[in-house]
Each structure stands twice: as C-alpha cells, then as structure tokens.
Design an enzyme around this catalytic site. Structure first.
Site, PDB file in Angstrom:
ATOM      1  N   TYR A 109     -11.676   7.512 -12.483  1.00  0.00           N
ATOM      2  CA  TYR A 109     -11.880   6.326 -11.936  1.00  0.00           C
ATOM      3  C   TYR A 109     -12.600   5.189 -12.904  1.00  0.00           C
ATOM      4  O   TYR A 109     -12.158   4.234 -13.065  1.00  0.00           O
ATOM      5  CB  TYR A 109     -12.888   6.469 -10.597  1.00  0.00           C
ATOM      6  N   LYS A 159     -10.747   1.977 -14.327  1.00  0.00           N
ATOM      7  CA  LYS A 159     -11.194   0.447 -13.984  1.00  0.00           C
ATOM      8  C   LYS A 159     -11.752  -0.169 -15.229  1.00  0.00           C
ATOM      9  O   LYS A 159     -11.480  -1.302 -15.205  1.00  0.00           O
ATOM     10  CB  LYS A 159     -12.357   0.583 -13.104  1.00  0.00           C
ATOM     11  N   ASP A 178       0.723  -1.288  -0.116  1.00  0.00           N
ATOM     12  CA  ASP A 178      -0.026  -0.057  -0.190  1.00  0.00           C
ATOM     13  C   ASP A 178       0.998   1.275   0.046  1.00  0.00           C
ATOM     14  O   ASP A 178       2.052   1.226   0.680  1.00  0.00           O
ATOM     15  CB  ASP A 178      -0.808   0.120   1.398  1.00  0.00           C
ATOM     16  N   ASN A 179       0.522   2.235  -0.806  1.00  0.00           N
ATOM     17  CA  ASN A 179       1.241   3.380  -0.560  1.00  0.00           C
ATOM     18  C   ASN A 179       0.606   4.555   0.391  1.00  0.00           C
ATOM     19  O   ASN A 179       1.321   5.597   0.501  1.00  0.00           O
ATOM     20  CB  ASN A 179       1.379   4.337  -2.061  1.00  0.00           C
ATOM     21  N   THR A 192     -20.235  -0.551  -0.759  1.00  0.00           N
ATOM     22  CA  THR A 192     -19.630  -1.491   0.438  1.00  0.00           C
ATOM     23  C   THR A 192     -19.343  -0.801   1.583  1.00  0.00           C
ATOM     24  O   THR A 192     -19.092   0.580   1.439  1.00  0.00           O
ATOM     25  CB  THR A 192     -18.517  -2.445  -0.020  1.00  0.00           C
ATOM     26  N   GLY A 238       1.565  -8.225 -14.919  1.00  0.00           N
ATOM     27  CA  GLY A 238       3.056  -8.794 -15.355  1.00  0.00           C
ATOM     28  C   GLY A 238       3.314  -9.525 -14.076  1.00  0.00           C
ATOM     29  O   GLY A 238       4.065 -10.567 -14.448  1.00  0.00           O
ATOM     30  N   LYS A 269       1.740 -12.922 -13.724  1.00  0.00           N
ATOM     31  CA  LYS A 269       2.058 -13.773 -15.268  1.00  0.00           C
ATOM     32  C   LYS A 269       3.486 -14.316 -14.830  1.00  0.00           C
ATOM     33  O   LYS A 269       3.710 -15.653 -15.063  1.00  0.00           O
ATOM     34  CB  LYS A 269       2.280 -12.791 -16.474  1.00  0.00           C
ATOM     35  N   SER A 285      -6.470   1.462  -5.210  1.00  0.00           N
ATOM     36  CA  SER A 285      -6.957   2.471  -5.931  1.00  0.00           C
ATOM     37  C   SER A 285      -7.692   3.417  -4.806  1.00  0.00           C
ATOM     38  O   SER A 285      -8.301   2.992  -3.913  1.00  0.00           O
ATOM     39  CB  SER A 285      -7.957   1.962  -6.856  1.00  0.00           C
TER      40      SER A 285
END
Ligand code: UDP
Length: 316
Positions: free
Chosen positions: A145, A149, A31-32, A175, A102, A105, A75
């Site tokens: 946003y 998405k 998390d930033n 939510t 990436g 993968k 986000s």
C-alpha cells in the site's frame, strides 16, 4: 462540471459522489467492487446526473465526451484488505494511477490523487508535515500500500511537470463514519461492532500507539476545497486530535454503553507507533480545519452500524 470518481462506490468515494452531485456536477462513478459496495451508491441510481461503471481502472480508461475532473480514490485502504489483495493494491496505485493520469491528460481535466498518511510509514517525527519523507519498509506487509501510494504521488508529479496535468495530491489520515464496512478490519468499525455485539474489544499491542481520527464530513470538505484550489503540492487532510488506541477503545465502550472488556493482542508488523497530521498547510491554503469532535462523529458512526445490524438482522 463532469467528474469521474474512481473507487466511487467505496467509503470516501461514495461520499464524494454525493458532494459533487450536490454542487451540480455530473458524476461517472467507476469501481470494480472488490472492496467498494453498490449499497453505498444505490440511493444515487435515480439521479439523472449519476452513472456507474463497474470497471477495473488498471485497464485503459475510456469515457465519451468532456471530463473536467478525475478524483482517483480507487484502492484497498484497510490493512486487512491490502494484505488480502496485495497485488491488486500495488496495481491500482501504480498502473491504475498511470491510466487515470493518461485519461486526465487526454481530457485536460483536473486530477486529484487520493494519497495517504501511510506515505510517512512508521514515522520518526510527530506530527507529520508534508515535507517529511517518511520511514517505509518496502518489503514489509504494509509496503504494498505504502509504496503504491508513494509511486502514485511520484507519477502524479511527473505528469504535472512533464505534461502539464493540473494535479492535486491529498494525504488522507485515518477517516471514519457511515459506509465503512462493518468488518473491514480497521479499528473504528471493528471496535464499534465488537462493543455493539458485546464481544471483547481487540486492542493490538499495548494500545500505546496513536492515531488521529477525522470524521467523513470534514474529510469530504477538505477534499472538495483542495480540488477547487490551485495547489499542486501534497496537502495533509486529517484531524490532529491524537489518541492512544487504548484510550480510543475506552471511548467506544463509553459511547456505546457496552459492558465489553478490552483484550490485548499481537501488534501487526510495521504498525506505525504514532500518527498525527500537521495541518498547517491545509489551514493556510484551503482555510480548512476539521469541525466534528470525535465523540459526535463516533455517535453518528455507532448509529450507522446499529442501523446496518437491524437491516441485516444481526447477520453479516
Ligand atoms: N487496531 C487495534 N484493534 C483492531 C484493529 C486495529 O488495536 O481490531 C489498531 C492497529 O494495530 C493500529 C490502529 O488500531 O495501531 C489503527 O488501525 P487501522 O487498521 O484502523 O489502520 P491504520 O491506521 O493502522 O492504517
């Protein structure tokens, strides 16, 4: 299982950390902290299976060793937040999703994309089925946003078809519950805290717009089931109990026993007039449907915000 959760210090992300730890997984939470909070995860620091990386996932993601699953929650998610951080919102949904894919993968990990009901924009059909393509204003304030998405979903499907990434897409509808920020601008925390503080409840527009509110425990169960399933197409998760915002404000006043009144303000640009999930797919594929009635969930949320106010001495 070794799982990476991006946005793991956020509202839904931190509840997912709890859930996957309970299932015996090892969790790497990234998390930033621009909208996430250490408060949401501090109870996990003593757990040997939990680790935290303060990291911006729009940069190259590297984690040593095997990873079985990536849940990409990072986000901004409140309209107020994504108006405050429009470029970060666009970057995390686009570049951040590309990096996370990436990484999935490279690790041959299951990838779960946390998408949103906002991909439907201001919908022209109600309730919204997954087949509906949406009605989004790409240059409007919510476009940062919505489009990030929508891009993230397209990128997830491209990695699925081109690189065989085993992906899931969940479209999360409104939510609520403990660990939302008291003043993140969203209608649930905003109205509850206004009621608790004896301030007027700010209903935007005439309050005839609708939303359908899902309690966090139901949401987490839906996300967990989707992660465990083999479903690659998008699945709506939300509570189809649709309410007018004006009626919702009355419910908050009743539950809190507040003497606050309702005041009507300007409806923000492109505010969706209706929103309600069609959850037939989730029912059929995941055997999932929400269990927590609105009033019960709201009582828990009210208790949470009361306890926050006590801890902070009423000052935030
Ligand atoms: N809203 C409101 N008062 C507030 C905050 C929001 O009436 O103090 C309205 C908002 O205009 C929208 C609905 O409540 O119609 C839900 O807003 P929220 O910010 O929770 O998220 P959204 O569902 O629009 O993404």
């Amino acid at each position: 299982m070794r799982i990476v959760i991006t946005g793991g210090a956020g509202f839904i992300g931190s509840h997912l950390c709890d859930r996957f730890l309970k299932e015996g997984a090892e969790i790497i939470c990234m998390d930033n902290l621009i909208t996430g909070s250490m408060e949401n995860i501090k109870h996990l620091f003593s757990n040997q299976k939990f680790s935290f990386m303060e990291y911006d996932v729009t940069n190259y993601i590297y984690v040593d060793g095997a990873v079985d699953g990536i849940l990409h929650l990072a986000s901004c998610a409140s309209p107020v937040d994504y108006l405050k951080f429009p470029i970060q919102t666009l970057k995390v949904g686009s570049i951040g999703t590309h990096k996370a894919l990436g990484f999935a993968k490279a690790k041959k990990a299951v990838f779960l994309m946390a998408s949103t009901s906002e991909v439907y924009g201001d919908p022209l059909v109600n309730p919204q089925k997954e087949e509906y393509w949406g009605n989004v204003n790409c240059v409007g304030p919510r476009g940062v946003y919505d489009e990030s998405k929508r891009f993230a979903e397209a990128m997830t499907m491209a990695y699925h078809y081109s690189h065989g990434v085993d992906s899931r897409i969940i479209r999360i509808f409104n939510t609520y519950g403990p660990r939302m920020r008291a003043h993140d601008g969203r209608v649930v925390p905003e109205l509850i805290n206004q009621a608790l503080e004896g301030k007027p409840l700010t209903v935007f527009g005439d309050g005839s717009q609708t939303r359908s509110f899902c309690y966090i425990d139901d949401m987490v169960e839906g996300i967990y089931r989707l992660f465990k399933s083999a479903e690659n197409d998008p699945v709506n998760i939300g509570n189809p109990d649709e309410k007018k915002i004006r009626d919702f404000a009355e419910t908050i006043i009743n539950i809190t026993g507040s003497s606050s009144k309702i005041v009507f303000g300007k409806l923000p640009a492109d505010d969706p007039k209706v929103r309600c999930p069609d959850i037939s797919r989730a029912k059929k594929i995941l055997g999932w449907s929400p269990k927590v009635p609105l009033k019960d969930g709201l009582r828990s949320a009210v208790e949470y915000f009361k306890s926050l106010n006590l801890r902070s001495g009423g000052v935030r």
